[in-house]
Motif scaffolding. Structure first.
Motif, PDB file in Angstrom:
ATOM      1  N   PHE A  92    -100.109  27.464  23.603  1.00 49.60           N
ATOM      2  CA  PHE A  92    -100.692  26.487  22.686  1.00 49.60           C
ATOM      3  C   PHE A  92    -101.750  27.145  21.807  1.00 49.60           C
ATOM      4  O   PHE A  92    -101.831  26.874  20.615  1.00 49.60           O
ATOM      5  CB  PHE A  92    -101.302  25.326  23.471  1.00 49.60           C
ATOM      6  N   VAL A 146     -93.310  18.150  28.969  1.00 54.85           N
ATOM      7  CA  VAL A 146     -93.764  19.460  28.483  1.00 54.85           C
ATOM      8  C   VAL A 146     -92.579  20.214  27.875  1.00 54.85           C
ATOM      9  O   VAL A 146     -92.664  20.769  26.777  1.00 54.85           O
ATOM     10  CB  VAL A 146     -94.409  20.257  29.632  1.00 54.85           C
ATOM     11  N   VAL A 148    -101.010  16.662  25.617  1.00 55.14           N
ATOM     12  CA  VAL A 148    -101.531  16.960  24.285  1.00 55.14           C
ATOM     13  C   VAL A 148    -101.268  18.411  23.904  1.00 55.14           C
ATOM     14  O   VAL A 148    -100.935  18.717  22.763  1.00 55.14           O
ATOM     15  CB  VAL A 148    -103.031  16.613  24.202  1.00 55.14           C
ATOM     16  N   LEU A 149    -101.360  19.311  24.878  1.00 52.90           N
ATOM     17  CA  LEU A 149    -101.048  20.707  24.570  1.00 52.90           C
ATOM     18  C   LEU A 149     -99.583  20.842  24.144  1.00 52.90           C
ATOM     19  O   LEU A 149     -99.228  21.729  23.380  1.00 52.90           O
ATOM     20  CB  LEU A 149    -101.325  21.600  25.774  1.00 52.90           C
ATOM     21  N   SER A 150     -98.723  19.966  24.640  1.00 51.44           N
ATOM     22  CA  SER A 150     -97.302  20.073  24.304  1.00 51.44           C
ATOM     23  C   SER A 150     -96.957  19.441  22.970  1.00 51.44           C
ATOM     24  O   SER A 150     -96.055  19.905  22.288  1.00 51.44           O
ATOM     25  CB  SER A 150     -96.439  19.413  25.388  1.00 51.44           C
ATOM     26  N   TRP A 191     -92.113  21.241  23.754  1.00 45.19           N
ATOM     27  CA  TRP A 191     -91.994  22.622  23.269  1.00 45.19           C
ATOM     28  C   TRP A 191     -90.581  22.966  22.807  1.00 45.19           C
ATOM     29  O   TRP A 191     -90.404  23.627  21.788  1.00 45.19           O
ATOM     30  CB  TRP A 191     -92.415  23.609  24.360  1.00 45.19           C
ATOM     31  N   ALA A 223    -101.823  18.268  29.716  1.00 47.65           N
ATOM     32  CA  ALA A 223    -100.507  18.885  29.552  1.00 47.65           C
ATOM     33  C   ALA A 223     -99.767  18.259  28.376  1.00 47.65           C
ATOM     34  O   ALA A 223     -99.098  18.948  27.603  1.00 47.65           O
ATOM     35  CB  ALA A 223     -99.689  18.722  30.834  1.00 47.65           C
ATOM     36  N   TYR A 226     -99.501  24.340  34.256  1.00 51.30           N
ATOM     37  CA  TYR A 226     -98.979  24.651  32.932  1.00 51.30           C
ATOM     38  C   TYR A 226     -99.871  25.659  32.226  1.00 51.30           C
ATOM     39  O   TYR A 226    -100.002  25.643  31.014  1.00 51.30           O
ATOM     40  CB  TYR A 226     -98.850  23.368  32.115  1.00 51.30           C
TER      41      TYR A 226
END
Lengths: 302, 426, 117
Positions: free
Chosen positions: C66, A279, A135-137, A283, A133, C59
């Motif tokens: 992403f 998160v 790293v995706l953010s 973003w 979560a 998520y």
């Protein structure tokens, strides 16, 4: 420089840097043992971990568990290759060095995730998924601020980016860059205040089942990753080896140390962020700021 | 082997990684141990070399302590601290005394076991597979289900009811009683879907014995100096803050809070204020605590002390005491009712307590059967606040992410030593 | 392209060094662990089930977002290099592209995709 020369240089840099980072972190905790004790701390700690046997769990994924620390260190090492130490062509001067670095840093996700998955234990697994979560953010803002430094330099080579700062360092020309870089870099190295995968609320998280040499290699690889991130930070934002009087390599070392100390002290003095807040933070705050950074810097460069 | 000797020589002077099992009466002493030079309390036994069994445990704790013992990577050694029952785990040594004594003993045993002066302890539990092997092939393949059969005897997690035609798993798992994020002795059986709690049950087994009862228990029966009560309250809250800061990863400030708890003196408000200012700068509120652990509106808060006052209930048994009235005592309150309000509440009650203690002189508190303890209202008869907290966990924590669950439980300040025996829980 | 070759050498060497270090150090003279020593840590309790499960990531909507932004990153690397040469046109073009993505991000925010569902 030959490949062997680069290999020796990168290894030496990461080993020495990791040692210094562990010492700096030890001093930041604020125990009363003093500087001398902090200087021998990594040696004592490593000695203890080498005496402990590697424990396993009931049915772990052995291959993944051994691979994870190796992969993490490999990524830290390959990320350090394109960074020049005292002249634009010193180090592995790769034309698209920035791409190589960015790719290596995002694959850290894989190393951390499998380290949490491998032991087949509930708390490490939660840690691994938390990191996904994270790293995706922050992956996008991280890549964006690093990429932005390539705009004025008109090149993806780190050496050229350093050279482009001969008039003014990018920390001033792109004021949003370094702060966002440090925040996202701390997250990618799962370092406090973003040490969610290894948090104390998970009893050590991904590292909870690791002991002895396995823990030692993991901790070492993470410290090496911090060094790589600090090295790149100083190269693209603080003018790398550029500086008066002192030789270039010494400037690189000094600037890297400054960033390492900033990261170490933030890790010990700021509270760990909740994963949901993180998160949102990635973003809603970091990504728009990074986009502003791109276009503002682009506008200035024109 | 010479290399191993050399490593042992280096390692024995370093930090001792200790996994602590904290029994009754020893939460405070074990916290003070965190200040000891060269002792490092770790959260996972895999990182530890010394198992510290402090205080009194019940018979039911035997298996859990043995399991934690066996999970230590070794070379391992067990040290008892004022631990009267060697039947629970065989102890290499039992120290009767204070923090310096046990620190010395831990360091000594650590050096002994590293250098081979004493052998590492063998595992305590029997070497038998927990569940019968039911897989078909050597890796459990070839049967029915995702990996076929039951690899290593344990079944695969449960299937949750399908939602939007999405089939997901639920993992039932018991965490505790020696999980560092929970109060010692609290074991939770949770149903995890991903990292979110979908069901929760408190294990009613008692793992720690009844506590010895401190100055607040005494105040229920006899007149007590307000000064003593308030200093104890301040110390208790400071130690609680250190725990909260550790769980939130602010080790540096946790150490400061611990240090303050062991050295604070009556009237010395400034040092606490400085600590609280540092805590604010650590961004504890926005990063970790804001909006976490808010109680549902229908929860009865009466008698829940700082937790109630943090949610706006201005109720404090001290307000009815003449001694406190003389000192101009009015209860502090917050309104948000989340984990940060509880932290802030306790921080302000700490400064208030230190201030009151500084001005109290020889004034006495006559408990008259009820005393405002740090965790809430204690009565001469009836249960302690811990019972109420334990009973409400199920309602409060359902649907929480794991990290928020740990923060919330810590914010209640549950003392498992004062929980009633299982049959009395309402 | 000595650079990329060197990077490959460094990567392989670093992975092998740490992998070999783990293997060498844990290989000699280790006894097999007993069953209780291998039980995963859960604070003293014994797990009843395997921990591996089809983990419900909360998520997932964010993960899709992403992907969209990650594709945008692919375009931005070459864009950054030619940016100064192409001038204002490049700026406006990328701005339009990003704005479309940002609309998606705002929508995702409104739909609470950044919170645990």
């Amino acid at each position: 420089m030959t490949a062997l020369g680069i290999l020796v240089q990168v290894m030496a840099l990461l080993v020495v840097g990791a040692y210094i980072f562990v010492v700096a972190d030890r001093l930041m905790v604020g125990t009363e043992t003093g500087v001398r004790a902090a200087l021998v701390y990594p040696v004592r700690r490593l000695s203890f971990l080498l005496l402990q046997p590697v424990t396993t769990t009931e049915r772990p994924d052995f291959e993944a568990w051994i691979l994870a620390p190796s992969l993490l260190f490999g990524l830290a090492a390959v990320g350090a290759v394109p960074i020049p130490l005292d002249a634009p062509s010193a180090g592995g001067d790769i034309p698209a060095g920035l791409v190589l670095f960015g790719a290596a840093m995002l694959i850290v996700l894989v190393a951390v995730y499998i380290f949490g998955w491998a032991p087949n234990s509930a708390l490490p697994m939660i840690g691994g998924y938390r990191f996904a979560a994270m790293v995706l953010s922050v992956g996008i803002p991280f890549s964006l601020v690093v990429l932005t430094t390539a705009i004025p330099a008109e090149s993806l080579s780190v050496g050229m980016i350093v050279e482009a700062q001969s008039n003014l360092w990018f920390v001033i020309e792109q004021p949003l860059g370094l702060p966002i870089y440090l925040v996202t870099a701390a997250a990618i190295a799962f370092w406090g205040p973003f040490d969610l995968p290894e948090g104390s609320d998970l009893a050590g998280g991904i590292a909870a089942e690791a002991s002895g040499p396995r823990l030692a290699t993991w901790r070492f690889a993470r410290a090496a990753l911090m060094v790589t991130l600090a090295l790149m930070g100083q190269a693209v934002f603080l003018g790398g080896y550029l500086g008066p009087v002192l030789p270039g390599w010494l400037w690189t070392v000094i600037k890297t140390l400054i960033l390492l100390v900033i990261l170490a002290s933030a890790g010990r003095t700021l509270a760990r962020m909740r994963v949901q807040r993180f998160v949102w933070f990635g973003w809603v705050i970091l990504l728009p700021l990074a986009l502003v950074d791109v276009f503002l810097s682009g506008w200035i460069a024109l | 082997m010479e290399l191993k000797e050399r490593l042992a020589h280096l390692a024995k002077t370093g930090d001792v990684p200790v996994f602590a099992v904290v029994g009754s009466g020893h939460r405070s002493p074990v916290r003070r141990l965190r200040l000891s030079d060269g002792i490092n309390l770790v959260a996972s036994p895999r990182h530890a070399a010394v198992l510290l069994v402090a205080g009194t445990l019940t018979e039911a704790a035997t298996e859990t302590v043995s399991r934690v013992h066996d999970q230590m990577a070794g070379p391992r050694v067990t040290v008892g601290w004022n631990h009267p029952e060697p039947s629970i785990v065989p102890l290499a040594e039992n120290v009767v005394g204070g923090v310096p004594d046990v620190t010395a003993a831990i360091r000594q045993q650590f050096a002994n076991v590293l250098t081979g002066t004493i052998p590492g302890e063998p595992p305590l539990l029997p070497n038998v597979d927990p569940v019968e092997w039911r897989g078909v092939g050597p890796y459990g393949h070839g049967g029915a289900g995702m990996t076929g059969g039951n690899p290593y005897g344990r079944p695969l997690p449960l299937r949750a009811p399908a939602r939007d035609t999405l089939e997901l798993d639920q993992l039932p798992i018991t965490i505790g009683p020696w999980f560092a994020g929970f109060p010692p002795g609290l074991a939770l059986r949770v149903l995890l879907q991903g990292d979110v709690v979908q069901g929760l049950e408190v294990d009613s087994t008692r793992f720690v014995s009844d506590g010895p009862g401190g100055v607040f228990e005494r105040a229920l029966r006899e007149p007590t100096l307000i000064r003593d009560l308030e200093m104890d309250r301040a110390r208790h809250h400071l130690e609680w803050m250190a725990d909260a800061l550790l769980i939130c990863g602010v080790d540096r400030l946790a150490l400061r809070a611990d240090r303050l708890a062991s050295t604070i003196e009556a009237g010395d408000v400034q040092r606490v204020d400085r600590l609280i200012a540092s805590v604010r700068r650590s961004l504890l509120r926005p990063m970790t605590m804001r909006g976490v652990g808010v109680l549902p509106p229908d929860v009865d808060l009466t008698g829940l002390g700082p937790v109630a006052r943090a949610a706006g209930v201005a109720e404090d048994a001290r307000a009815a005491e003449d001694g406190y009235d003389d000192l101009g005592f009015t209860p502090v309150t917050h309104t948000a009712g989340d984990a940060w309000a509880r932290f802030s509440q306790r921080a302000q009650e700490t400064t208030q307590a230190i201030d009151l203690a500084g001005r109290a002189g020889n004034r006495l508190a006559f408990g008259s059967g009820a005393v405002e303890a740090p965790d809430g209202l204690h009565r001469a008869e009836g249960s302690r606040p811990a019972d109420r907290f334990v009973a409400m966990l199920e309602v409060v924590l359902n649907g929480e992410e794991w990290g928020d669950l740990v923060t919330t439980i810590q914010s209640f300040d549950i003392d498992m030593e004062s929980v009633s025996a299982p049959k009395d829980v309402p | 392209m000595v650079g990329i070759g060197a990077a490959l050498v460094v990567f392989v060497a670093a992975v092998l060094t740490v992998g070999a270090a783990q293997w060498v150090w844990s290989a000699p003279g280790e006894r097999d662990l007993t069953v209780p020593e291998r039980v995963p840590f859960a604070g003293g309790a014994e797990p009843e089930f395997h921990a591996w499960n089809r983990f419900h990531i909360r998520y997932y909507a964010m993960a899709l977002l992403f992907l969209a932004f990650d594709m945008e990153m692919v375009f931005m690397y070459p864009w950054a290099v030619v940016f100064v040469r192409e001038g204002l046109l490049a700026l406006i073009e990328m701005l339009m592209f990003i704005l479309i993505l940002v609309v998606g991000m705002v929508y995702a925010w409104r739909e609470k995709s950044f919170e645990w569902s």
